[in-house]
Design an enzyme around this catalytic site. Structure first.
Site, short mmCIF file in Angstrom:
data_model
loop_
_atom_site.label_atom_id
_atom_site.label_comp_id
_atom_site.label_asym_id
_atom_site.label_seq_id
_atom_site.Cartn_x
_atom_site.Cartn_y
_atom_site.Cartn_z
N LYS B 158 -17.52 -7.90 -18.82
CA LYS B 158 -17.40 -6.45 -18.45
C LYS B 158 -18.68 -5.84 -19.68
CE LYS B 158 -13.37 -4.54 -18.49
NZ LYS B 158 -11.94 -4.13 -19.02
N GLY B 165 -16.18 0.07 -12.97
CA GLY B 165 -16.33 -1.03 -12.12
C GLY B 165 -17.67 -1.55 -12.23
N GLU B 200 -13.05 -10.81 -20.88
CA GLU B 200 -11.51 -11.23 -21.41
C GLU B 200 -11.16 -12.00 -20.13
OE1 GLU B 200 -10.33 -7.29 -22.03
OE2 GLU B 200 -9.67 -6.86 -20.05
N HIS B 208 2.92 -4.83 -14.51
CA HIS B 208 2.87 -3.88 -15.64
C HIS B 208 4.28 -3.75 -16.28
CE1 HIS B 208 1.66 0.32 -17.54
NE2 HIS B 208 2.89 0.33 -17.49
N LYS B 237 1.30 5.37 -11.08
CA LYS B 237 2.78 4.55 -10.82
C LYS B 237 3.30 5.46 -9.84
CE LYS B 237 3.05 3.49 -15.85
NZ LYS B 237 3.15 3.89 -17.04
N GLU B 275 2.85 -0.25 -23.68
CA GLU B 275 2.41 -0.97 -22.36
C GLU B 275 1.72 -2.32 -22.40
OE1 GLU B 275 2.12 3.21 -19.53
OE2 GLU B 275 0.19 2.12 -20.21
N GLU B 289 -1.71 -0.64 -24.35
CA GLU B 289 -1.65 0.62 -25.08
C GLU B 289 -0.23 1.18 -25.29
OE1 GLU B 289 -3.82 3.78 -23.11
OE2 GLU B 289 -2.51 3.62 -21.39
N ARG B 293 4.40 9.69 -26.40
CA ARG B 293 4.97 10.83 -25.73
C ARG B 293 6.16 10.36 -25.06
NH1 ARG B 293 3.24 9.65 -20.63
NH2 ARG B 293 1.02 9.16 -20.57
N ARG B 339 8.74 8.35 -7.55
CA ARG B 339 8.14 9.57 -7.68
C ARG B 339 8.02 10.25 -6.45
NH1 ARG B 339 3.66 9.02 -12.58
NH2 ARG B 339 4.79 7.51 -14.18
#
Lengths: 114, 452
Positions: B158, B165, B200, B208, B237, B275, B289, B293, B339
């Site tokens: 990257k 991308g 990486e 996730h 999500k 996460e 990360e 909140r 959702r």
């Protein structure tokens, strides 16, 4: 009036103020049924003169005298916000008091064209 | 000391959720509303609503001065940011501190530290939290091959300055790593004016997973288990569940421990979510990360723990210690959340604002709907399209799926398009039922789901 076509306006006072600000002579609106009555009531309350309203939540810092052309001054978290009048406009009637918290669209003063 | 009057600096379902949580604790509520939301459910439920600005979010919900001014002018001693909008902007707790208002969230310093990805990774590494194996500052093709050999294939090459991308190449062996270096470096140089690369490990079929945390700001941190949020579309999500039943217990324990260690290392205050990427093939987790909140998907953690996370937030902001120790937190059963967005999945998820002519909610034991919509509500075009969250809880995943499927069938909405139909197809899909999903599952299998 130059407002976008797709904006939902839920506040009659804001609508009238926006119309007055635009300088247009005619206003065509399509109302939901539940809005019609409220708009008519606010129109009566507002009278025929132009209304200057708060641009956002703030606290009234200073109000000019009746007949004055000076700006209304608001406080926003310590910053002073001026609500200016037009060149030939004077304050006919004040609708808020110093120290009062005003919300977006709250009528601050009725204006007459000199 | 507990909060006496709370300002809600948000809209939609989370504003309603916060108001109800506050009312349950006897805290008065003042809702910030834009001109478009002056007739909203939140405006009606709160003790008072303040129209802070016009409909446009940048001139209302996204202006911290308007928010804090209104909170101060209405005599509020606490401010809840919800999620989105200003919830992770350090200016909000900074202004709250300056004006004597308790911010229901972490300190400004914590938000800044965790919001900076490099700093957050450094904090995670210092706390012993596993990161995606990688290497920065790759200078030559030979370096690229050597480091890729060390990390293990496939690898992602990257651009350091990249995004979207561009300057990104996947390599499956040493030859591809060398060739990929030249291509990625040239692309990065052309696109960003900087050919610096890093590599990486690439996880082709990752899940996730995330851990719900709560800290008291003095170093005590507890977790409320993990959530699996692998059903996503373009990193958004759509379905979240708790626990992640695909994860073995030993790895789950490691996941919880890593998340708690990281939060404790910064003396985290209030609710957070750590996460992680879960590499199912290698049975490893990698830190992504921390979201500083309350999250949209917090209800699934509430359903399996019995906790009211928003009330816990309010208690902590009022100065209280954590109400439960880790030993007091017991996780039971399985919860899934869908959702519900006002979007048309068959038209590339085109937003569908307008008047809701029919709104019939599913009801029953273990069924919860968090929403700000009712029949006759008008969904304005200015904001996020989420109209509600359907959450179910049952003894295990299979039972939860059965309950969710039935609840989705009972959910009736008219006047607008929603994602309910898509959710019905997801929960009935064999891959979902057998839990063979990953973060790119919905995108790779989407045509199948749309056509079903």
């Amino acid at each position: 009036m130059s407002a976008p076509d797709d904006v939902l306006i839920g506040d009659a006072r804001a609508l009238l103020a926006s119309f007055a600000d635009s300088g247009a002579k005619t206003l065509t609106v399509q109302l939901r049924d539940d809005v019609t009555l409220a708009l008519a009531r606010e129109a009566v309350a507002a009278g025929a003169g132009r209304i200057v309203s708060a641009p956002h939540v703030a606290t009234v810092l200073h109000l000019p005298a009746i007949g004055s052309n000076a700006a209304i001054r608001l406080d926003l978290l310590g910053d002073e916000i001026s609500v200016e009048l037009g060149e030939h406009e004077v304050i006919e009637d004040l609708m808020v008091a110093v120290g009062e918290m005003v919300e977006f669209g709250t009528p601050l003063a009725r204006i007459e064209i000199s | 000391m507990s909060l006496r009057r709370l300002f809600i600096a948000n809209r939609g379902e989370i504003a309603v959720r916060i108001i109800r949580a506050a009312q349950g604790l006897g805290i008065e509520t003042v809702a910030a509303v834009s001109d478009a939301d002056r007739d909203s459910m939140a405006a009606r439920l709160a003790d008072r609503a303040v129209v802070i600005g016009p409909a446009k979010a940048s001139e209302s919900y996204l202006d911290p001065r308007l928010i804090v001014h209104a909170a101060k002018a209405t005599g509020c001693d606490g401010l809840h940011p919800g999620y989105g909008f200003l919830s992770e902007r350090s200016i909000l707790p900074t202004l709250c501190d300056q004006h004597g208002i308790a911010f229901v969230g972490p300190t400004a310093e914590t938000i800044d530290a965790l919001g900076d990805k490099i700093q957050a990774r450094a904090l995670a590494a210092a706390a012993g939290v596993p990161l995606v194996p990688g290497c920065s500052d790759i200078a030559t093709a030979a370096d690229c091959r050597r480091e890729a050999d060390r990390i293990g294939y496939p690898v992602l090459i990257k651009a350091s300055a990249g995004g979207g991308g561009r300057g990104m190449v996947i390599a499956h062996d040493g030859n591809e790593a060398e060739a990929g270096f030249a291509r990625a470096s040239a692309e990065a140089l052309a696109a960003f004016g900087d050919g610096t690369l890093f590599i990486e490990r690439f996880v082709p079929q990752a899940r996730h997973v995330e851990v719900q945390l709560m800290g008291d700001g003095r170093g005590d941190v507890v977790h409320f288990g993990e959530r699996d949020c692998s059903v996503q579309r373009r990193y958004q999500k759509l379905v979240e569940e708790a626990p992640c039943v695909a994860m073995p217990d030993a790895l789950r324990t490691q996941l919880h421990s890593a998340a708690v260690s990281l939060a404790a290392s910064v003396k985290y205050r209030n609710a957070a979510t750590a996460e992680f990427l879960y590499d199912v093939t290698r049975q490893e987790i990698y830190f992504i990360e921390v979201n500083a909140r309350i999250q949209v998907e917090h209800p699934v953690s509430e359903m399996i723990s019995g906790a009211d996370l928003v009330q816990e937030q309010l208690r902590i902001a009022g100065g209280a210690a954590l109400s439960k120790s880790q030993a007091d937190i017991h996780l039971n059963g399985h919860a899934i959340e869908c959702r519900i967005n006002a979007e048309d999945p068959d038209r590339d998820f085109l937003p569908s604002p307008g008047k809701v002519s029919r709104w019939v909610l599913p009801e029953g034991d273990g069924i919860r709907v968090d929403t700000h919509i009712e029949q006759g509500s008008v969904i304005p075009p200015h904001y996020d399209s989420m109209v509600g969250k359907l959450i179910v809880h049952a003894a295990d995943r299979d039972a939860a799926i059965a309950k969710l499927s039935a609840a989705l069938d009972q959910f009736e909405v008219g006047g607008i398009s929603t994602t309910i139909g898509l959710h019905r197809r997801i929960v009935r899909h064999p891959d979902f039922r057998t839990n063979q999903i990953h973060t790119r599952w919905l995108e790779t299998g989407f045509q199948d789901l749309v056509a079903a």
